[in-house]
Structures are given as C-alpha cells and as structure tokens.
Design a protein around this motif. Sequence first.
Motif, PDB file in Angstrom:
ATOM      1  N   MET A   6      -0.177 -10.808   8.046  1.00 24.14           N
ATOM      2  CA  MET A   6       0.220 -11.520   9.260  1.00 24.14           C
ATOM      3  C   MET A   6      -0.168 -12.988   9.198  1.00 24.14           C
ATOM      4  N   ALA A   7      -1.319 -13.273   8.613  1.00 30.97           N
ATOM      5  CA  ALA A   7      -1.768 -14.667   8.531  1.00 30.97           C
ATOM      6  C   ALA A   7      -0.944 -15.472   7.540  1.00 30.97           C
ATOM      7  N   LEU A   8      -0.487 -14.829   6.475  1.00 36.09           N
ATOM      8  CA  LEU A   8       0.239 -15.536   5.411  1.00 36.09           C
ATOM      9  C   LEU A   8       1.674 -15.039   5.317  1.00 36.09           C
ATOM     10  N   GLN A   9       2.309 -14.794   6.457  1.00 34.40           N
ATOM     11  CA  GLN A   9       3.636 -14.201   6.447  1.00 34.40           C
ATOM     12  C   GLN A   9       4.651 -15.079   5.729  1.00 34.40           C
ATOM     13  N   GLY A  10       4.724 -16.367   6.116  1.00 30.23           N
ATOM     14  CA  GLY A  10       5.682 -17.260   5.481  1.00 30.23           C
ATOM     15  C   GLY A  10       5.398 -17.464   4.007  1.00 30.23           C
ATOM     16  N   THR A  11       4.127 -17.605   3.662  1.00 33.40           N
ATOM     17  CA  THR A  11       3.763 -17.809   2.264  1.00 33.40           C
ATOM     18  C   THR A  11       4.090 -16.589   1.425  1.00 33.40           C
ATOM     19  N   LEU A  12       3.838 -15.390   1.971  1.00 32.57           N
ATOM     20  CA  LEU A  12       4.148 -14.170   1.229  1.00 32.57           C
ATOM     21  C   LEU A  12       5.646 -13.996   1.062  1.00 32.57           C
ATOM     22  N   GLN A  13       6.437 -14.406   2.054  1.00 31.13           N
ATOM     23  CA  GLN A  13       7.889 -14.346   1.916  1.00 31.13           C
ATOM     24  C   GLN A  13       8.366 -15.263   0.794  1.00 31.13           C
ATOM     25  N   ASN A  14       7.804 -16.462   0.729  1.00 29.35           N
ATOM     26  CA  ASN A  14       8.168 -17.377  -0.352  1.00 29.35           C
ATOM     27  C   ASN A  14       7.729 -16.833  -1.709  1.00 29.35           C
ATOM     28  N   PHE A  15       6.535 -16.205  -1.725  1.00 32.91           N
ATOM     29  CA  PHE A  15       6.063 -15.619  -2.976  1.00 32.91           C
ATOM     30  C   PHE A  15       6.983 -14.490  -3.428  1.00 32.91           C
ATOM     31  N   ALA A  16       7.353 -13.607  -2.481  1.00 30.01           N
ATOM     32  CA  ALA A  16       8.271 -12.518  -2.832  1.00 30.01           C
ATOM     33  C   ALA A  16       9.616 -13.070  -3.289  1.00 30.01           C
ATOM     34  N   ALA A  63      -3.829  -7.698   8.172  1.00 24.10           N
ATOM     35  CA  ALA A  63      -4.329  -8.965   8.719  1.00 24.10           C
ATOM     36  C   ALA A  63      -3.963 -10.141   7.816  1.00 24.10           C
ATOM     37  N   VAL A  64      -4.152  -9.955   6.513  1.00 25.66           N
ATOM     38  CA  VAL A  64      -3.806 -11.038   5.569  1.00 25.66           C
ATOM     39  C   VAL A  64      -2.307 -11.287   5.578  1.00 25.66           C
ATOM     40  N   LEU A  84      -8.601  -0.759   3.863  1.00 25.83           N
ATOM     41  CA  LEU A  84      -7.753  -1.603   3.016  1.00 25.83           C
ATOM     42  C   LEU A  84      -6.437  -1.929   3.705  1.00 25.83           C
ATOM     43  N   GLY A  85      -5.863  -0.933   4.379  1.00 25.53           N
ATOM     44  CA  GLY A  85      -4.614  -1.178   5.085  1.00 25.53           C
ATOM     45  C   GLY A  85      -4.767  -2.195   6.199  1.00 25.53           C
ATOM     46  N   ALA A  86      -5.852  -2.098   6.951  1.00 22.49           N
ATOM     47  CA  ALA A  86      -6.093  -3.066   8.030  1.00 22.49           C
ATOM     48  C   ALA A  86      -6.292  -4.471   7.475  1.00 22.49           C
TER      49      ALA A  86
END
Length: 333
Positions: free
Chosen positions: A158-168, A155-156, A149-151
């Motif tokens: 790293m692929a969605l770094q910018g999107t996750l930052q905007n979501f946060a 991976a997800v 699960l951690g891996a």
Amino acid sequence: MLQTDITSLVFSQGGTAPPPPADEFSQNLHATDSIGRAVKDSLSNMNLSEFKDVVTGDNPLLRDALGEGVNMLVGFIPKLLGAILILWLGFKLAKLLKKSFLRLLERRNAEPSIKSFLASLVDILLKILIVIMAMDVIGIKATSFIAILGAMGLAVGMALQGTLQNFAGGVIILLLKPFKVGDYIECNGYKGYVTDIRIFHTIIRPFNGRTIIVPNSELSNKSLINHTHQPIIRLDIVASVAYGTKLDKAKEVLMQIIDDDPLIIHDDPGHKNVVAVSDLADSSVNISLWMWVRVEDYWTVWMRIRENIYNALYENNISIPFPQVDVHFDNNN
C-alpha cells in the motif's frame, strides 16, 4: 572461678543464660551456633526413604515425568528427521528450479540484470516455502508467521503502490519485450526512440533532442505503437492534384517516382507498392502512395519523397491545387 560455677548452676536449674558479650567475636560465634542448629533440625526432619527414592529413581512422580519425556523424544525424532529430509530435498529442488528458470530467461533473451534479480527472487520464495513446510512437519504452526508476513507485505504494498506498479511494468517489458532499445514507439502522446529501459521507467528521445521519462506502468498497461518492430514497414504519402487532371497520367508519374528510388523495396510479392486515388476532397483529388521500405531507410525516404513528388508533378505540368474560394458579384445590385 566462683562466678563460672554460679552461672552453670543457675543455667542447669532452669535459669536464663546471660546475654553474650557485646564484642565482635562473640557475635560471630553466636551466628555460627544458630546456623548449626538450623542444619541439625533440617536433617532430623528429612525423610530418608523419600531421598533414597529420588536417588534410585523409584519415586513415582519422577518416573512418570521421565517416561513422558522419553515418549515425547521418541515421537519428536521422526518428525525432526522428516523436517531435515524436507529441507535437504527442498533445497535441492529449489536449486534445480532456479537453473530451469534461468534457462527460460535466457531463451527469452531477458536482460542480464533482470535475470539475476528474478532468479534470486524465485530462489528466496522457494526456500521460504520449504522452511514453512519443515516447520509444519515438526509441529510449529506457521499460520501466525504467514499472517505476519502477509500483513507486512500488504502494508509495504500500500505504501509503495505506484512504485511497485512501475516495477512490475518494467519486469513485464524486459520479459515480453514489446519494444527494445533503439525502437521508435508511440504511447499516450509520447513519440521517440527508446534509449534506455530501466526497472521503474523508460527513457525516450524524440526528434527535438529532449528526454522523455515515461513510467513503465503506462507502457505496460496502455496501447502502444512500435513503428520499428518489423524489419520492413510501409510509408504512406498523399499527393493532391487539381480537378480536371488526367488521373492515369498522374498515377503513372507517381509510380515512376517510386520505381526510381533505390531505397524503396521492389519486386516483393508480399510488399507491393500501390498508387491509388484515396479521396475526392473539396479542392483536390488525393492520390495515396503506399511504399515499403526497410526500417533503417524509413526517414530517409520520408524526407526526400515529397520533394521528388513536387518536382515530378511540376515537370509534367500537373497542377497542384490549394484551397481557394470563388466569390461572385451580382452587377444588378
């Protein structure tokens, strides 16, 4: 009849039996005799005492295997009951924590969409943790499962770094509410009224009617000015008069402008209006006017106060300077 007797006599004296007839019935009969002889040989070689031990349970190997199985079952039942108890109590506790989290979001006046999303996220994470604990009690090592699960999460992420930052950033904005829809904000060179706050971006509408879409990561990580967060804000205006003007008269005229405007707050000790000299510039004396107004009246006062200042200075013969340069000529040259 004579041929049959001769064949029997030859076979009884050690001779070789003639080959079976070549027809299909004779071939089937020969195959059946072969199977019968194989079964007879197997039964004659079987140890009936061992067969009896297997049936009655006196075989030591079988007895040891059954004993070990019983011991494993007796040791596994308490673990299974403990895991079931952990699941039952854990799910009950997760439900209570979810309700408490929802009440906390309601007290924070969170948006309905973010409330349901965060509550579901917390519920899923708690249940995953409870299942992992139950697996560990049974004896199933969850380290490999957690590592996978951690891996996957890395991976997800790293692929969605910018999107996750905007979501946060969107979650932080909706929870902490540094601004809300309708506020006039300024951030990273953008100015305008907030028209919509979404999970990944915020929509701002400036005075020119354009639409500005700003990522939530910028609004949550950088300095931001909320001009309309407080119900009462200060309006600052600078009026310039010429050198040689009587400052007491100029200040009196400017204060009268403030007193005559009904949208400016008066007689409030915490919000006192001020008229004072703020700068001695190259071509003028600058006088600052600090006026307290309500948020909804800010732009109305902002647009008309300058006109009122100009008219009042003109009516009282107070000169309004402008940049000028004096050029002196030497007549001798």
